[in-house]
Design a protein around this motif. Sequence first.
Motif, PDB file in Angstrom:
ATOM      1  N   LYS A  36      -2.450 -20.413  35.310  1.00 59.50           N
ATOM      2  CA  LYS A  36      -3.043 -19.363  34.491  1.00 59.50           C
ATOM      3  C   LYS A  36      -2.234 -18.062  34.597  1.00 59.50           C
ATOM      4  O   LYS A  36      -1.967 -17.401  33.595  1.00 59.50           O
ATOM      5  CB  LYS A  36      -4.497 -19.119  34.906  1.00 59.50           C
ATOM      6  N   VAL A  40       0.103 -15.867  31.727  1.00 56.10           N
ATOM      7  CA  VAL A  40       0.061 -14.424  31.488  1.00 56.10           C
ATOM      8  C   VAL A  40       1.475 -13.851  31.434  1.00 56.10           C
ATOM      9  O   VAL A  40       1.843 -13.143  30.490  1.00 56.10           O
ATOM     10  CB  VAL A  40      -0.756 -13.716  32.596  1.00 56.10           C
ATOM     11  N   SER A  43       3.780 -14.840  28.644  1.00 61.33           N
ATOM     12  CA  SER A  43       3.393 -14.150  27.414  1.00 61.33           C
ATOM     13  C   SER A  43       3.948 -12.731  27.344  1.00 61.33           C
ATOM     14  O   SER A  43       4.373 -12.273  26.281  1.00 61.33           O
ATOM     15  CB  SER A  43       1.856 -14.111  27.307  1.00 61.33           C
ATOM     16  N   ASP A 213      -1.373  -9.577  22.603  1.00 60.01           N
ATOM     17  CA  ASP A 213      -2.012 -10.346  23.664  1.00 60.01           C
ATOM     18  C   ASP A 213      -2.933  -9.427  24.460  1.00 60.01           C
ATOM     19  O   ASP A 213      -2.494  -8.750  25.392  1.00 60.01           O
ATOM     20  CB  ASP A 213      -0.945 -10.957  24.587  1.00 60.01           C
ATOM     21  N   SER A 216      -4.223 -11.281  28.273  1.00 57.34           N
ATOM     22  CA  SER A 216      -3.406 -11.139  29.480  1.00 57.34           C
ATOM     23  C   SER A 216      -3.657  -9.807  30.160  1.00 57.34           C
ATOM     24  O   SER A 216      -3.731  -9.721  31.392  1.00 57.34           O
ATOM     25  CB  SER A 216      -1.920 -11.282  29.131  1.00 57.34           C
ATOM     26  N   TYR A 217      -3.827  -8.751  29.366  1.00 58.49           N
ATOM     27  CA  TYR A 217      -4.046  -7.436  29.959  1.00 58.49           C
ATOM     28  C   TYR A 217      -5.487  -7.246  30.390  1.00 58.49           C
ATOM     29  O   TYR A 217      -5.771  -6.420  31.273  1.00 58.49           O
ATOM     30  CB  TYR A 217      -3.548  -6.347  29.011  1.00 58.49           C
ATOM     31  N   TYR A 219      -6.959  -9.756  31.928  1.00 55.06           N
ATOM     32  CA  TYR A 219      -6.809 -10.347  33.260  1.00 55.06           C
ATOM     33  C   TYR A 219      -6.187  -9.353  34.235  1.00 55.06           C
ATOM     34  O   TYR A 219      -6.649  -9.204  35.376  1.00 55.06           O
ATOM     35  CB  TYR A 219      -5.940 -11.608  33.226  1.00 55.06           C
TER      36      TYR A 219
END
Length: 263
Positions: A36, A40, A43, A213, A216-217, A219
Amino acid sequence: MSSSEQAPVNPKESSDSDNTTHFGFQTVEKHEKESKVAGVFHSVAQQYDIMNDLMSFGLHRLCKRFTIDASGVRPGNTVLDLAGGTGDLTARFSKLVGREGKVILADINSSMLNVGRDKLRDQGLVQNIEYVQANAQYLPFEDNTFDIITIAFGLRNVTDKEMALRSMHRVLKPGGRLLVLEFSKPEYPLLDKAGKFFSFNVLPKIGKLVVNDSESYQYLAESIQMHPDQETLKAMMEEAGFEQTTYTNLTGGVVALHKGYKF
């Protein structure tokens, strides 16, 4: 309850089992987290430097410069820039250790490592830099190899931080030092509140705009909240064998630099 108001669990508390860990606010199987986190950074790799400048207003560069100054690096040293990403620290270390020294830029993520290698080569930095794709928990180096290890804004993404710290301790030379630069617990409640608002309400929108995205940020915002605070990380380093462990709060504790020695 909005995402910015969620109360993260203590990262030192046990998960549901020894086989689970945290990916942001999610509880996942340990074997899932690595893939995972890889997703991130695959990406965001190409726009990583731009996003760092935008989301920190350029302050990450000052924090990294402080880390270099605190490292005590000297000509001829061997340095491991772990989770080194696009090579900001490696570039400076390369110049400071000179021809007799060596810097290894290591990252678990191939996309980040490729971006870092290309950037450093474009700057003409080739003579004393090596590139290694490596998991911080299982460093592929012999015992007592490095004078200095740095890990900047990377420890919070490691699945098993305690194992990684022990691995770093193993590959340091006696007298060597580890520097961990990472987001931490702000010293002032208003600063803490402002930081959470920015992380959860602004950062994902910037991610959506710049790299298309937001997840991702999201997360990354959650991972900051889940990372151990200053005293907890200091204790973790000591448990891993580091001595004379200290930390310095930067930007009011939003970021902290921990330093420990191997004797």
